[in-house]
Design a protein around this motif. Structure first.
Motif, mmCIF file in Angstrom:
data_model
loop_
_atom_site.group_PDB
_atom_site.id
_atom_site.type_symbol
_atom_site.label_atom_id
_atom_site.label_comp_id
_atom_site.label_asym_id
_atom_site.label_seq_id
_atom_site.Cartn_x
_atom_site.Cartn_y
_atom_site.Cartn_z
ATOM 1 N N SER A 189 38.569 10.167 84.303
ATOM 2 C CA SER A 189 39.214 10.842 85.266
ATOM 3 C C SER A 189 40.526 10.407 83.723
ATOM 4 C CB SER A 189 39.830 10.873 85.670
ATOM 5 O OG SER A 189 40.467 11.231 86.513
ATOM 6 N N ARG A 190 41.990 10.197 84.333
ATOM 7 C CA ARG A 190 42.819 9.598 83.640
ATOM 8 C C ARG A 190 43.719 8.673 84.958
ATOM 9 N NH1 ARG A 190 44.681 11.349 78.362
ATOM 10 N NH2 ARG A 190 43.165 13.466 77.973
ATOM 11 N N THR A 191 44.429 8.205 83.852
ATOM 12 C CA THR A 191 45.093 6.585 84.983
ATOM 13 C C THR A 191 47.275 8.192 85.164
ATOM 14 O OG1 THR A 191 46.861 5.418 83.665
ATOM 15 C CG2 THR A 191 44.434 5.170 83.924
ATOM 16 N N VAL A 192 47.351 6.848 86.053
ATOM 17 C CA VAL A 192 49.395 7.395 86.198
ATOM 18 C C VAL A 192 49.951 7.478 85.485
ATOM 19 C CG1 VAL A 192 48.857 6.971 88.713
ATOM 20 C CG2 VAL A 192 49.460 5.556 87.449
ATOM 21 N N PHE A 193 49.457 7.248 84.257
ATOM 22 C CA PHE A 193 49.966 6.514 82.890
ATOM 23 C C PHE A 193 49.289 7.681 81.961
ATOM 24 C CE2 PHE A 193 49.916 2.624 84.522
ATOM 25 C CZ PHE A 193 51.905 2.883 84.519
ATOM 26 N N GLY A 194 48.611 8.892 81.980
ATOM 27 C CA GLY A 194 47.367 9.363 80.986
ATOM 28 C C GLY A 194 46.790 8.643 80.295
ATOM 29 N N ARG A 195 45.823 7.502 80.785
ATOM 30 C CA ARG A 195 45.539 6.998 79.841
ATOM 31 C C ARG A 195 43.643 7.370 80.237
ATOM 32 N NH1 ARG A 195 42.353 2.185 80.233
ATOM 33 N NH2 ARG A 195 43.672 1.718 82.262
ATOM 34 N N GLU A 196 43.008 7.724 79.547
ATOM 35 C CA GLU A 196 41.466 8.129 80.218
ATOM 36 C C GLU A 196 40.894 6.611 80.222
ATOM 37 O OE1 GLU A 196 39.685 9.658 76.274
ATOM 38 O OE2 GLU A 196 39.520 11.694 77.718
ATOM 39 N N SER A 209 37.170 10.227 72.436
ATOM 40 C CA SER A 209 37.262 10.245 73.355
ATOM 41 C C SER A 209 36.460 8.553 74.257
ATOM 42 C CB SER A 209 36.046 11.413 73.474
ATOM 43 O OG SER A 209 36.712 11.196 75.501
#
Length: 315
Positions: free
Chosen positions: A47-54, A300
């Motif tokens: 998924s992704r964190t709130v900062f958009g990082r995988e 990825s």
């Protein structure tokens, strides 16, 4: 002050409410204990964190409960409940008896208006009440620890499916035979430190804020709960250590290599969990971050597997 008959009635009503709540929420506590022990049967998802990082996350505690139910059935979700309820009842009675036996000459009346006291008197009242609660909680943990150890080990049997701890009396015999009296108090020190540190930290912060920083009475009523929550979060790693120590060296698969090292003491356990970033296991029910190794492949994020590093066979 309520008459003795009324106080006994209220006490037993409180015990019954605790029994009901603990029975209702036991599957969540069961899954949480297994997570604290490091057992993760469900694969992480990306998924992704709130900062958009995988990032990778483990499925929620509720998915974990479904996994337990699918394997052991509905009643399998209540493994260890009997010992847990016994521990709660014993600890509740011990707490009440100890706190009722400790009397102070000053500021021991429930009808005292705190707002009418001076800062010095409020501090003295705070120290008296917190000291009394400390004694009560210490006694409660001490007498309930054997049942707590049995409950955690009953839950831990999910990992290796041993089926040794079939009841409280059977568990008492097994622990005494294999580890002696000290086996009933595995994890006692970190459990005591966790509870008593959280108690003093939460109440001290609330006392300071309410008496030196805040003047609004409406806001003061929320401070105590907020500080208790903060203190519990800060001491949570000791709860993880206590439950791991309750199982380590027990002969169960959950407390033996490769699932868990045999620790020489609770400080050794703490150091190991800190090294593997396991001190916060089970602290979140929904978003549970994967703390294992990850690597970038083709731009990825991936979890490395043993097949990535295997040497190709030569024909």
């Amino acid at each position: 002050m309520a008459p003795p008959e009324k106080k006994d009635e209220l006490t037993w009503m409180h015990v019954l409410v605790r029994v009901f709540l603990n029975s209702t929420t036991h599957p969540i506590e069961y899954a949480k204990v297994l997570i604290q022990l490091g057992h993760e049967p469900l694969k992480p998802y990306k998924s992704r964190t709130v900062f958009g990082r995988e990032a990778f996350y483990y499925p929620s505690v509720f998915s974990y409960i479904v996994h337990i139910k699918n394997r052991d059935g509905f009643f399998g979700c209540y493994r260890g409940l009997g010992a847990k309820l016994t521990a709660n009842i014993v600890s509740g009675i011990a707490f009440q008896r100890v706190t009722e036996s400790i009397k102070f000459q000053e500021f021991d009346d429930d009808v005292i208006e705190v707002e009418n006291l001076t800062i010095k008197e409020r501090t003295q009242r705070f120290l008296q009440n917190t000291s009394r609660e400390t004694a009560g909680r210490a006694a409660a943990i001490l007498v309930s620890q054997p049942f707590h150890v049995i409950a955690v080990r009953c839950m831990a049997e999910f990992v290796g499916e041993e089926g040794k701890y079939t009841g409280i009396f059977t568990a008492v015999g097994i622990i005494y035979k294999e580890q002696g009296v000290k086996g009933f108090f595995c994890g006692l020190i970190p459990r005591l430190l966790c509870d008593l540190t959280a108690l003093w930290l939460g109440k001290t912060l609330a006392h300071i804020i309410n008496n030196y920083l805040l003047e609004d009475r409406d806001l003061k009523q929320y401070v105590s709960a907020s500080m208790n929550f903060l203190a519990s979060a800060m001491t949570y790693p000791l709860q993880v250590v206590a439950n791991c120590m309750a199982v380590s060296g027990s002969g169960l698969a959950a407390g033996s290599p490769p699932n868990m090292p045999i620790f020489s003491g609770w400080m050794d356990c703490y150091s190991h969990l800190r090294q593997i970033r396991g001190l916060k296991r089970g602290s979140s029910m929904l978003w549970r971050p994967f703390t294992g190794p990850t690597m970038m492949m083709g731009g990825s994020l991936e979890i490395p597997s043993s097949s990535m590093f295997s040497t190709p066979s030569v024909s």
